[in-house]
Design an enzyme around this catalytic site. Structure first.
Site, PDB file in Angstrom:
ATOM      1  N   THR A 194       0.826  -1.222   0.000  1.00  0.00           N
ATOM      2  CA  THR A 194       0.000   0.000   0.000  1.00  0.00           C
ATOM      3  C   THR A 194       0.854   1.263   0.000  1.00  0.00           C
ATOM      4  OG1 THR A 194      -0.005   0.156   2.396  1.00  0.00           O
ATOM      5  CG2 THR A 194      -1.735  -1.203   1.389  1.00  0.00           C
ATOM      6  N   ASP A 232      17.424   1.825  -0.611  1.00  0.00           N
ATOM      7  CA  ASP A 232      16.692   1.673   0.652  1.00  0.00           C
ATOM      8  C   ASP A 232      17.629   2.032   1.811  1.00  0.00           C
ATOM      9  OD1 ASP A 232      14.124  -0.341   1.769  1.00  0.00           O
ATOM     10  OD2 ASP A 232      15.695   0.372   3.120  1.00  0.00           O
ATOM     11  N   ASP A 266      18.058  -0.582   4.712  1.00  0.00           N
ATOM     12  CA  ASP A 266      18.832  -1.764   4.283  1.00  0.00           C
ATOM     13  C   ASP A 266      20.300  -1.423   4.108  1.00  0.00           C
ATOM     14  OD1 ASP A 266      16.649  -3.408   4.312  1.00  0.00           O
ATOM     15  OD2 ASP A 266      16.278  -3.323   2.157  1.00  0.00           O
TER      16      ASP A 266
HETATM   17  C1  PRP Z   1      11.972   4.564   4.622  1.00  0.00           C
HETATM   18  C2  PRP Z   1      12.551   5.874   5.077  1.00  0.00           C
HETATM   19  C3  PRP Z   1      11.326   6.653   5.468  1.00  0.00           C
HETATM   20  C4  PRP Z   1      10.310   6.182   4.469  1.00  0.00           C
HETATM   21  C5  PRP Z   1      10.181   7.233   3.418  1.00  0.00           C
HETATM   22  O1  PRP Z   1      11.648   3.764   5.687  1.00  0.00           O
HETATM   23  O2  PRP Z   1      13.486   5.736   6.111  1.00  0.00           O
HETATM   24  O3  PRP Z   1      10.886   6.406   6.786  1.00  0.00           O
HETATM   25  O4  PRP Z   1      10.830   4.970   3.883  1.00  0.00           O
HETATM   26  O5  PRP Z   1       9.191   6.914   2.527  1.00  0.00           O
HETATM   27  P1  PRP Z   1       7.837   7.743   2.413  1.00  0.00           P
HETATM   28  O6  PRP Z   1       8.202   9.183   2.371  1.00  0.00           O
HETATM   29  O7  PRP Z   1       7.260   7.251   1.112  1.00  0.00           O
HETATM   30  O8  PRP Z   1       6.963   7.393   3.588  1.00  0.00           O
HETATM   31  P2  PRP Z   1      11.135   2.253   5.487  1.00  0.00           P
HETATM   32  O9  PRP Z   1       9.643   2.222   5.418  1.00  0.00           O
HETATM   33  O10 PRP Z   1      11.870   1.629   4.345  1.00  0.00           O
HETATM   34  O11 PRP Z   1      11.509   1.568   6.859  1.00  0.00           O
HETATM   35  P3  PRP Z   1      12.945   1.262   7.516  1.00  0.00           P
HETATM   36  O12 PRP Z   1      13.540   2.599   7.900  1.00  0.00           O
HETATM   37  O13 PRP Z   1      12.592   0.442   8.697  1.00  0.00           O
HETATM   38  O14 PRP Z   1      13.787   0.537   6.517  1.00  0.00           O
HETATM   39  N1  URA Z   2      12.667   4.784   1.482  1.00  0.00           N
HETATM   40  C1  URA Z   2      13.969   4.582   1.192  1.00  0.00           C
HETATM   41  O1  URA Z   2      14.722   4.029   2.011  1.00  0.00           O
HETATM   42  N2  URA Z   2      14.419   4.995   0.000  1.00  0.00           N
HETATM   43  C2  URA Z   2      13.632   5.583  -0.912  1.00  0.00           C
HETATM   44  O2  URA Z   2      14.102   5.948  -2.001  1.00  0.00           O
HETATM   45  C3  URA Z   2      12.268   5.782  -0.584  1.00  0.00           C
HETATM   46  C4  URA Z   2      11.827   5.376   0.632  1.00  0.00           C
END
Ligand code: PRP
Ligand code: URA
Length: 209
Positions: free
Chosen positions: A108, A200, A203
């Site tokens: 989503t 990411d 990651d």
């Molecule tokens: C990533 C990032 C933000 C989010 C940004 O986190 O650190 O929190 O995505 O995306 P958005 O602006 O579309 O919401 P992620 O959900 O990958 O989680 P993580 O930090 O646990 O890897």
């Molecule tokens: N979250 C990430 O970690 N990278 C992106 O480019 C977007 C969302």
């Protein structure tokens, strides 16, 4: 309307290139995220309040400036925001740290909350929300909603890379929040990753996939 402050100091641009580079491993990535966060911290703390105190130099009495000690809180969005905490804490070691756990549902793309622990007095603090990426803006908007529901009124958002779209969304929902960013990228891909971005962030920080 909140301001968008692009902190594009040459040292930051240089380090950001290595953060973006897919050949940079987790160790180097973590180190450079910390360094860039600390460099950005100078600008983020530019408006910290000062007061005069009396001191005596070896030469004479004088008045000089110190921080008033206005309460500050930093709030990383888990998990990737954690990578920015240490750099900011090196500048402001007395800051309290709250944590908000959100992940983006891969189907989503909506943020899902799984953890929250904040200082009890968030309503009195200048809060600095940390997350390396502002992509669709969903996670930042949700985290700031959360803080406001708990009484926070004074919030800044700091990220390394933002999409233009993410900035628009954050400004639309929280027009009182200043956004500090090291780079603004034009696009999001079909999976809502920032292009060119850095991949990411969570990651890459922690070596997961
Ligand atoms: C990533 C990032 C933000 C989010 C940004 O986190 O650190 O929190 O995505 O995306 P958005 O602006 O579309 O919401 P992620 O959900 O990958 O989680 P993580 O930090 O646990 O890897
Ligand atoms: N979250 C990430 O970690 N990278 C992106 O480019 C977007 C969302």
């Amino acid at each position: 309307m909140g301001k968008v402050i692009v902190i594009d100091h040459p040292l930051i641009q240089h380090k950001l290139t290595f953060i973006r580079d897919k050949n940079t491993g987790s160790k180097g990535f973590r180190e450079m995220v910390k360094e860039v966060s600390m460099l950005m911290g100078y600008e983020v703390t530019r408006d910290m309040a000062l007061e005069d105190i009396e001191i005596e130099t070896p030469i004479c009495k004088t008045t000089s400036k110190v921080l008033t000690g206005k309460k500050l809180g930093i709030v990383p969005i888990l998990r990737a925001g954690l990578g920015m905490v240490e750099g900011i804490l090196e500048l402001i070691p007395a800051a309290k740290v709250g944590h908000i756990g959100l992940y983006r549902d891969p189907e989503t793309l909506q943020p899902v909350e799984y953890y929250c622990k904040l200082p009890s007095d968030v309503h009195e603090r200048q809060l600095v929300v940390l997350d390396p990426m502002l992509a669709t803006g969903g996670s930042a908007v949700a985290a700031i909603n959360f803080l406001k529901e708990r009484g926070a009124t004074n919030i800044k958002f700091v990220c390394l890379i933002a999409s233009k779209h993410g900035i628009e969304v954050l400004q639309k929902h929280h027009d009182d929040v200043d956004i500090y960013v090291a780079a603004i990228d034009d696009e999001l891909n079909d999976h809502a990753y920032i292009v060119p971005g850095l991949g990411d962030a969570g990651d890459r920080l922690y070596g997961t996939k």
